[in-house]
Design a protein around this motif. Sequence first.
Motif, PDB file in Angstrom:
ATOM      1  N   LEU A   8      79.630 -94.493  20.335  1.00 38.68           N
ATOM      2  CA  LEU A   8      79.469 -93.049  20.310  1.00 38.68           C
ATOM      3  C   LEU A   8      78.510 -92.703  21.434  1.00 38.68           C
ATOM      4  O   LEU A   8      77.531 -93.422  21.657  1.00 38.68           O
ATOM      5  N   LYS A  61      76.038 -89.749  22.870  1.00 43.56           N
ATOM      6  CA  LYS A  61      75.421 -88.439  22.629  1.00 43.56           C
ATOM      7  C   LYS A  61      74.868 -87.904  23.939  1.00 43.56           C
ATOM      8  O   LYS A  61      74.051 -88.553  24.590  1.00 43.56           O
ATOM      9  N   THR A  89      78.361 -85.234  20.557  1.00 38.50           N
ATOM     10  CA  THR A  89      78.540 -86.671  20.341  1.00 38.50           C
ATOM     11  C   THR A  89      80.026 -86.967  20.374  1.00 38.50           C
ATOM     12  O   THR A  89      80.803 -86.340  19.650  1.00 38.50           O
ATOM     13  N   ILE A 113      72.743 -91.147  25.381  1.00 34.59           N
ATOM     14  CA  ILE A 113      72.485 -92.428  24.719  1.00 34.59           C
ATOM     15  C   ILE A 113      73.801 -92.967  24.175  1.00 34.59           C
ATOM     16  O   ILE A 113      74.732 -92.197  23.908  1.00 34.59           O
ATOM     17  N   ILE A 128      75.442 -95.106  21.015  1.00 30.49           N
ATOM     18  CA  ILE A 128      75.143 -95.501  19.632  1.00 30.49           C
ATOM     19  C   ILE A 128      76.246 -96.439  19.167  1.00 30.49           C
ATOM     20  O   ILE A 128      77.430 -96.155  19.348  1.00 30.49           O
ATOM     21  N   ASN A 162      74.777 -98.040  13.681  1.00 29.63           N
ATOM     22  CA  ASN A 162      74.132 -96.809  14.149  1.00 29.63           C
ATOM     23  C   ASN A 162      72.917 -97.061  15.033  1.00 29.63           C
ATOM     24  O   ASN A 162      72.057 -96.195  15.186  1.00 29.63           O
ATOM     25  N   THR A 187      70.759 -97.322  18.366  1.00 27.67           N
ATOM     26  CA  THR A 187      70.787 -96.749  19.716  1.00 27.67           C
ATOM     27  C   THR A 187      70.725 -97.927  20.681  1.00 27.67           C
ATOM     28  O   THR A 187      69.737 -98.656  20.702  1.00 27.67           O
ATOM     29  N   ARG A 191      64.338 -97.105  15.840  1.00 27.89           N
ATOM     30  CA  ARG A 191      65.326 -96.776  16.866  1.00 27.89           C
ATOM     31  C   ARG A 191      64.621 -96.262  18.111  1.00 27.89           C
ATOM     32  O   ARG A 191      63.692 -95.460  17.996  1.00 27.89           O
ATOM     33  N   PRO A 192      65.075 -96.710  19.274  1.00 23.85           N
ATOM     34  CA  PRO A 192      64.507 -96.102  20.481  1.00 23.85           C
ATOM     35  C   PRO A 192      64.779 -94.597  20.439  1.00 23.85           C
ATOM     36  O   PRO A 192      65.819 -94.183  19.925  1.00 23.85           O
ATOM     37  N   LEU A 194      67.219 -86.795  22.963  1.00 24.58           N
ATOM     38  CA  LEU A 194      68.501 -87.146  22.354  1.00 24.58           C
ATOM     39  C   LEU A 194      68.238 -87.937  21.074  1.00 24.58           C
ATOM     40  O   LEU A 194      67.976 -89.129  21.123  1.00 24.58           O
ATOM     41  N   ASN A 222      69.102 -89.711  17.667  1.00 30.39           N
ATOM     42  CA  ASN A 222      70.201 -90.375  16.972  1.00 30.39           C
ATOM     43  C   ASN A 222      70.059 -90.093  15.481  1.00 30.39           C
ATOM     44  O   ASN A 222      69.173 -90.612  14.819  1.00 30.39           O
ATOM     45  N   ARG A 263      72.491 -90.546  13.166  1.00 31.03           N
ATOM     46  CA  ARG A 263      73.558 -91.178  12.375  1.00 31.03           C
ATOM     47  C   ARG A 263      72.999 -91.968  11.199  1.00 31.03           C
ATOM     48  O   ARG A 263      72.031 -92.715  11.349  1.00 31.03           O
TER      49      ARG A 263
END
Lengths: 439, 312
Positions: free
Chosen positions: A344, A346, A351, A408, A410, A415, A417, B163-164, B169, B171, B173
């Motif tokens: 994915l 973003k 996204t 980014i 994903i 999930n 990054t 998570r970075p 942006l 994330n 999810r």
Amino acid sequence: MPHSQHPIEILRFNTCGSVDDGKSTLIGRLLYDSKSIMEDQMEALERSADITGGGQINLANLTDGLRAEREQGITIDVAYRYFATPRRKFIVADTPGHVQYTRNMVTGASTANLSVVLVDARQGVIEQTRRHTFIAAMLGIPHLVIAVNKMDLVDWSEDRFWEIRDAIEAFLPKLDVFKDVKFIPISALNGDNVVDPSKHTPWFEGPTLLRHLETVHIASDWNLSAFRFPVQWVNRPNDPTNHDLHDFRGLSGQIAGGIVKVGQKIFVLPSGLKSTVKQIWTYDGPVQEAFCPQSVTLVLEHDLDISRGDMIVGIENLPGMTADLYARVGWMNPRALVAGKKFLLKHGTQTVQAIVNSLESKVNIHTFDSEPLPTEIAMNEIGEIRVRTAKPLVFDGYGTNRLTGSFILIEQGTNATVAAGMLLPPSELVKPEYTDFAI
Amino acid sequence: MSSYHLDHLQFLETEAIHIMREVAAEFERRALLFSGGKDSICLLRLAEKAFRPSDIPMPFLNVETGHEFPELIEFRDRRAKQLGAKLIVRTVEEAFKKGIAHPTPGQISRNQLQIPVLLGAIEEFRFDCCIGGARRDEEKARAKERFFSFRDSFGQWDPKNQRPEIWNLYNARLNPGENMRVFPLSNWTEMDVWEYIKREKLEVPNIYFSHERECFRRGGQWLPVPPAHNDNGKPDPYDGARPKPTEKFSKLIVRVRTIADMISTGMIESRADSVDDIIAEIAAARVTERGTRADDKASEAAMEDRKKAGYF
Ligand SMILES: Nc1nc2c(ncn2[C@@H]2O[C@H](COP(=O)(O)OP(=O)(O)OP(=O)(O)O)[C@@H](O)[C@H]2O)c(=O)[nH]1
């Protein structure tokens, strides 16, 4: 508004460099000498000094906020610290030195105006110095400080300072993005040239680190030349009891580039629909114009089908728009990137599904040369790739606009990054004619 | 003439509004943690700025220990009503009854017990995202927090494996059962919060301003004397939190700098009775705001441990 006085600016910087170069100690020193450490924090430091440090307080413990960090004496994740002097407010990201935690270094550096790269005077330029300088350049951080630390351990040798400076200046031209680069000899441990000038460096004419941070000219990082508005949230009060609100349809978002004015013509991309800005709505009342990075709600003349992920742009300085993208990525996952993988992606407020079609090149961190057609891009490596997305992206080159030029990746399922992406400038821009048939 | 330049508060504001709107767009079942304290008061104004003229698209959620300052509860309820928001309150007391939390023997503070209550509420309403008012400058484990802080299906924070978070942006999810805590005020300092309260002319509960109060000395702090227990047959909820005969007791001019509940909030002696006075007081302060919180003094990793377990 504070009336008479000058508005206070925020400078965001990060400290980076190899393990044990003294990043955490340096931040501790900045806070300590600028009197930003409070008594209870000091007491906590003293308590842990008595327990673990043989009575010697450890300034690095101020930012190493996790138990595992204090136990191992290393920084694992970014710690943010805040301090202010009468001239500026500072947001400091103390980023880890281990190669293993490069992704956290990228996290802390991605929003910085300035990077401080520490070099241990005894070790000189090593791989992490090069990697972090390269990443700072890649992220488009405009200002760079090379702090040559632990000068106390090399007898404050001017020759050693120059040797290191020469070694770095030898490769800087390959990076060529910094607006300014400053070299400062310091001892983070003892405080020389951090806040107060050192008596050990009569040969050094430059400012102390803090003085430089207070005065470096941070011309706006934001792009004010091309209007970009990624639609974030459609604002429909749908209130049948209130006549004014019944038909209100606003497009909320943060301006990612340029300036917008009431009455201005705009395009909606990727659809190509045209309209005019009827109102710029804010909680504090309507405004005549707004600029990047303000958050506003736009009301258009026409009731168009617009949703999150669409981009509203000015009719001049059009962006690129394509599903075939060329980008530089920093890879952040233990499983290496190979061609053919799906993710994915973003970008702004959108996204989409994406596939990495090919790996074009990979940076050799020792020479900064590109090696063509690698079979994989491993964790902490940087390379250039071709990506195809399920829907076209409306974008600018990262060098022109950090907000519309970044994405980014994903990984689906976990999930995680897995990559930071920077788009290369579009080879073709949206043509104004494109939008004609769509009125 | 506009100079196209944001001052520091305007910058922090637009960053926070952007984050709030990301939450509204990316999650389905979100809540805003509103305690009535100064940070969450700023959150409400930011939510108004992010979503008006629409309704704020999420309910407010508050976890009560049962030891709250009455002034705070009154303020919380009134604000929620003014904004037309739905306010969900879950209490430690109820959690005892339902068996999702258990009193800790010998422990009067219910601070830790807020964790199962919060996690219970998240499960009950299947919230996938809670917006909180925590700031990185409060505490050094908090200094490590992302804007979007991922929690696994047990509500746990894994600080070594975050998570970075690159550029703006985020994330968002999640897999089923997981959830996100989002902290729009991450980059705000205590000073920024008060300057924002001043600029926006926000009302704050009057316990932030100096007032006369009966206090007693315990653990190096002035703690408020709890409200009298009207012996209605029930056990005194403040049993153990009342001054002992050996403890110093006095009527003082005090205010709170940070609010937990009556058991864990140290009062500071202060004559600051306006927002301007408070700003001047913070500028001259030599201890952090958390220096007055008993819950943080337990150990160097007290906050980290609570956060890993699912604390705010
Ligand atoms: N002699 C001397 N020692 C220093 C100086 N600066 C830091 N040190 C020491 O170097 C060691 C490492 O310092 P840290 O600040 O923990 O290093 P770091 O760069 O933050 O390390 P990571 O966070 O793990 O990447 C500590 O023992 C410091 O006391 C200095 O200027 N002179």
